[in-house]
Design a protein around this motif. Structure first.
Motif, short mmCIF file in Angstrom:
data_model
loop_
_atom_site.label_atom_id
_atom_site.label_comp_id
_atom_site.label_asym_id
_atom_site.label_seq_id
_atom_site.Cartn_x
_atom_site.Cartn_y
_atom_site.Cartn_z
N PRO A 1 59.78 -83.13 81.06
CA PRO A 1 59.63 -82.11 82.12
C PRO A 1 60.57 -80.93 81.97
CG PRO A 1 59.51 -84.31 83.06
CD PRO A 1 59.87 -84.50 81.62
N GLU A 2 61.82 -81.17 81.60
CA GLU A 2 62.79 -80.08 81.51
C GLU A 2 62.54 -79.17 80.30
OE1 GLU A 2 64.94 -83.77 79.83
OE2 GLU A 2 63.44 -83.30 81.37
N SER A 3 61.66 -79.61 79.38
CA SER A 3 61.35 -78.79 78.20
C SER A 3 59.98 -78.14 78.30
CB SER A 3 61.41 -79.65 76.93
OG SER A 3 62.71 -80.18 76.74
N GLN A 4 59.30 -78.35 79.40
CA GLN A 4 57.97 -77.77 79.56
C GLN A 4 58.05 -76.29 79.90
OE1 GLN A 4 55.84 -80.24 82.40
NE2 GLN A 4 56.06 -82.08 81.13
N GLY A 5 56.94 -75.59 79.67
CA GLY A 5 56.87 -74.18 80.00
C GLY A 5 57.44 -73.25 78.95
N ARG A 6 57.75 -73.79 77.76
CA ARG A 6 58.34 -72.97 76.70
C ARG A 6 57.48 -72.96 75.43
NH1 ARG A 6 64.40 -74.95 76.02
NH2 ARG A 6 63.54 -77.00 76.56
N GLY A 7 56.23 -73.42 75.55
CA GLY A 7 55.33 -73.40 74.41
C GLY A 7 55.43 -74.58 73.48
N LEU A 8 56.23 -75.60 73.83
CA LEU A 8 56.40 -76.73 72.93
C LEU A 8 55.12 -77.54 72.81
CD1 LEU A 8 58.10 -78.46 71.10
CD2 LEU A 8 59.06 -79.60 73.11
N GLY A 9 54.43 -77.75 73.93
CA GLY A 9 53.17 -78.49 73.86
C GLY A 9 52.17 -77.82 72.95
N THR A 10 52.07 -76.49 73.04
CA THR A 10 51.17 -75.73 72.18
C THR A 10 51.56 -75.88 70.71
OG1 THR A 10 50.72 -74.14 73.94
CG2 THR A 10 50.29 -73.42 71.68
N ALA A 11 52.86 -75.82 70.43
CA ALA A 11 53.33 -75.96 69.05
C ALA A 11 53.03 -77.36 68.51
CB ALA A 11 54.82 -75.67 68.98
N LEU A 12 53.22 -78.37 69.33
CA LEU A 12 52.94 -79.73 68.90
C LEU A 12 51.45 -79.93 68.64
CD1 LEU A 12 55.31 -81.62 71.36
CD2 LEU A 12 55.55 -81.59 68.86
N PHE A 13 50.61 -79.38 69.50
CA PHE A 13 49.16 -79.50 69.32
C PHE A 13 48.73 -78.82 68.02
CE2 PHE A 13 44.71 -78.31 70.06
CZ PHE A 13 44.19 -79.53 70.47
N ALA A 14 49.24 -77.62 67.76
CA ALA A 14 48.91 -76.92 66.52
C ALA A 14 49.38 -77.72 65.31
CB ALA A 14 49.55 -75.53 66.52
N HIS A 15 50.54 -78.34 65.42
CA HIS A 15 51.05 -79.17 64.32
C HIS A 15 50.14 -80.37 64.10
CE1 HIS A 15 53.85 -81.79 62.09
NE2 HIS A 15 54.50 -80.68 61.77
N ALA A 16 49.66 -80.97 65.19
CA ALA A 16 48.75 -82.11 65.07
C ALA A 16 47.46 -81.70 64.36
CB ALA A 16 48.45 -82.68 66.45
N LEU A 17 46.94 -80.50 64.65
CA LEU A 17 45.74 -80.04 63.97
C LEU A 17 46.00 -79.86 62.47
CD1 LEU A 17 44.22 -77.44 66.47
CD2 LEU A 17 43.76 -79.89 66.26
N ASP A 18 47.18 -79.36 62.13
CA ASP A 18 47.53 -79.23 60.72
C ASP A 18 47.57 -80.60 60.03
OD1 ASP A 18 47.74 -76.48 60.87
OD2 ASP A 18 49.92 -76.47 61.14
N ARG A 19 48.11 -81.59 60.72
CA ARG A 19 48.17 -82.93 60.16
C ARG A 19 46.77 -83.55 60.05
NH1 ARG A 19 51.08 -83.89 56.76
NH2 ARG A 19 50.68 -86.12 57.06
N MET A 20 45.90 -83.25 61.00
CA MET A 20 44.51 -83.69 60.89
C MET A 20 43.90 -83.15 59.60
SD MET A 20 43.02 -85.47 63.49
CE MET A 20 41.34 -84.83 63.58
N ARG A 21 44.05 -81.87 59.36
CA ARG A 21 43.47 -81.25 58.16
C ARG A 21 44.11 -81.82 56.90
NH1 ARG A 21 44.26 -76.71 61.78
NH2 ARG A 21 42.23 -76.07 62.65
N ALA A 22 45.41 -82.02 56.93
CA ALA A 22 46.09 -82.57 55.75
C ALA A 22 45.60 -83.97 55.42
CB ALA A 22 47.60 -82.59 55.99
#
Length: 327
Positions: free
Chosen positions: A92-113
Motif C-alpha cells: 500500500p505505501e508503494s502504490q500510486g507511483r507506477g510500480l504496478g504498471t512497471a511490473l505488469f509490463a515486465h510480466a508481458l516481456d517475460r511472457m514473450r521471452a
C-alpha cells in the motif's frame, strides 16, 4: 526501483517479502477476502511450481524491502502458450507511483521471452485490481463466484437426509495424499475436469500418472492435508467421480477449501456429484469439528454444480472475473 528475479534455490527474504506484499495489499482493500494463501503454500509454488508447471517470480525492492512483485505460472505439460499471472501485488505505501504498471509490463516481456501468447489472471469483479486489468487491455473471459458454507450454522440433519442412495456405485475415502496405487484412477478422474467451463483459449489438460504423483506429493509440502472421496462402479471398480477438501495442517484459521468435484461423462445422471460432496463433507465434519467455514469456486455458468452447492447451504461470498490478454 530495480526488478529482480527470485532465485528459488537461494535462501533469503524475497519470497517472504512478496508474500507479505500480497497479503498486505489484500488486507488494505478493507473487505473480507476469505482465507489468504499461507506462506508454506506460497513458498512451495515459487520454489517448485505446480504439477506440470514451472513458476518464475520477480520483485521490486526499495531500501532492501520488497515493495511489490509478481509471479508467472507457465504450463509445461500442456497449454504451453499460456502464462497465469499470480500474484501481482504492490505494498500500500508503494502504490500510486507506477510500480504496478512497471511490473505488469515486465510480466508481458517475460511472457514473450518464454514464447507465451495468452496471459490469464483473475480479480474480484470490482475495485482497483479490476480497473487495473481493464485499463491494460485485458478482457473478461469468464465470470466466477466464491461461495461459503458456514459449518457452525449448517443443518447437519438436513445434510444427512440429502445424501442420495445411488445403486450400483460405492465410495472410497482417504485422508492426505493418495497412495501410488490410486494414481492411475485419479488421472482418469481428473480428465473429467476438462469438461468444466474455461477460457476458449485453454486446451485440455493432460493428467498423467506422473503429474498426479507430483500433485499428491505437494500436499504435505504446502502444510496442508486433504479429505478425498471417489465413487466407483461396483460391477467392475471403474472410477466414476471425485471430490476433495483441503485444509491447513495447522488448523488455525477455521477454513476448508472445497476443490475439484467431477463425475465422468458415462457415469452422469445418477446424482453422484451430490453424493460425493455430501458424503465427503459429513466425513470431514466427523474428523474436523473445529472447522468454521468451507469455501469453493465455481464458474457462474456451471449451473449443475451451483445447484448442488446451494442445496447444501453454500451462500455467495464474492464474484470474480477471469481476465485474458492475447499477445
Amino acid at each position: 526501483m530495480r526488478i529482480q528475479p527470485i532465485d528459488p534455490e537461494q535462501p533469503g527474504g524475497l519470497i517472504e517479502g512478496l508474500h507479505e506484499a500480497y497479503v498486505t495489499a489484500e488486507a488494505a482493500s478493507g473487505d473480507d477476502r476469505g482465507p489468504e494463501p499461507t506462506l508454506a503454500w506460497f513458498s512451495h509454488l515459487i520454489r517448485r511450481g505446480g504439477a506440470g508447471q514451472r513458476y518464475e517470480a520477480w520483485v521490486a525492492t526499495d531500501g532492501g524491502k520488497v515493495a511489490g512483485g509478481y509471479g508467472l505460472e507457465l504450463y509445461e505439460t500442456d497449454n504451453r502458450h499460456i502464462g497465469w499471472l499470480f500474484p501481482l501485488a504492490v505494498r500500500p505505501e508503494s502504490q500510486g507511483r507506477g510500480l504496478g504498471t512497471a511490473l505488469f509490463a515486465h510480466a508481458l516481456d517475460r511472457m514473450r521471452a518464454n514464447g507465451r501468447t495468452l496471459l490469464l489472471t483473475e480479480t474480484i469483479t470490482t475495485g482497483t485490481a479490476a480497473r487495473f486489468a481493464a485499463a491494460r487491455g485485458m478482457t473478461v473471459a469468464m465470470n466466477e463466484a466464491r461461495r461459503t458454507l458456514d459449518l457452525r450454522a449448517a443443518d447437519w440433519d438436513a445434510l444427512r437426509r440429502m445424501r442420495p442412495e445411488v445403486p450400483g456405485y460405492h465410495l472410497e475415502q482417504w485422508i492426505g495424499p493418495a497412495g501410488p496405487e490410486l494414481l492411475p484412477d485419479l488421472a482418469v478422474l481428473m480428465d473429467g475436469m476438462n469438461d468444466a467451463p474455461r477460457d476458449p483459449g485453454v486446451e485440455d489438460q493432460v493428467h498423467s500418472v506422473e503429474r498426479l504423483r507430483q500433485r499428491e506429493e505437494s500436499i504435505p509440502l504446502t502444510a496442508r492435508t486433504s479429505y478425498t472421496t471417489i465413487a466407483r462402479r461396483t460391477s467392475d471398480g471403474a472410477p466414476a467421480g471425485y471430490t476433495r477438501i483441503l485444509l491447513d495442517t495447522a488448523r488455525d484459521n477455521g477454513w476448508g477449501h472445497q476443490t475439484d468435484t467431477t463425475v465422468l461423462r458415462e457415469h452422469r445422471g445418477h446424482r453422484l456429484g451430490l453424493l460425493l460432496k455430501v458424503a465427503n463433507l459429513l466425513w470431514l465434519r466427523e474428523h474436523e469439528p473445529h472447522l468454521d467455514r468451507i469455501i469453493t469456486w465455481n464458474a457462474v455458468s456451471n449451473a449443475h454444480m451451483l445447484a448442488i452447492n446451494e442445496a447444501m447451504g453454500f451462500e455467495l461470498f464474492d464474484e470474480w472475473h477471469e481476465w485474458r490478454l492475447p499477445l
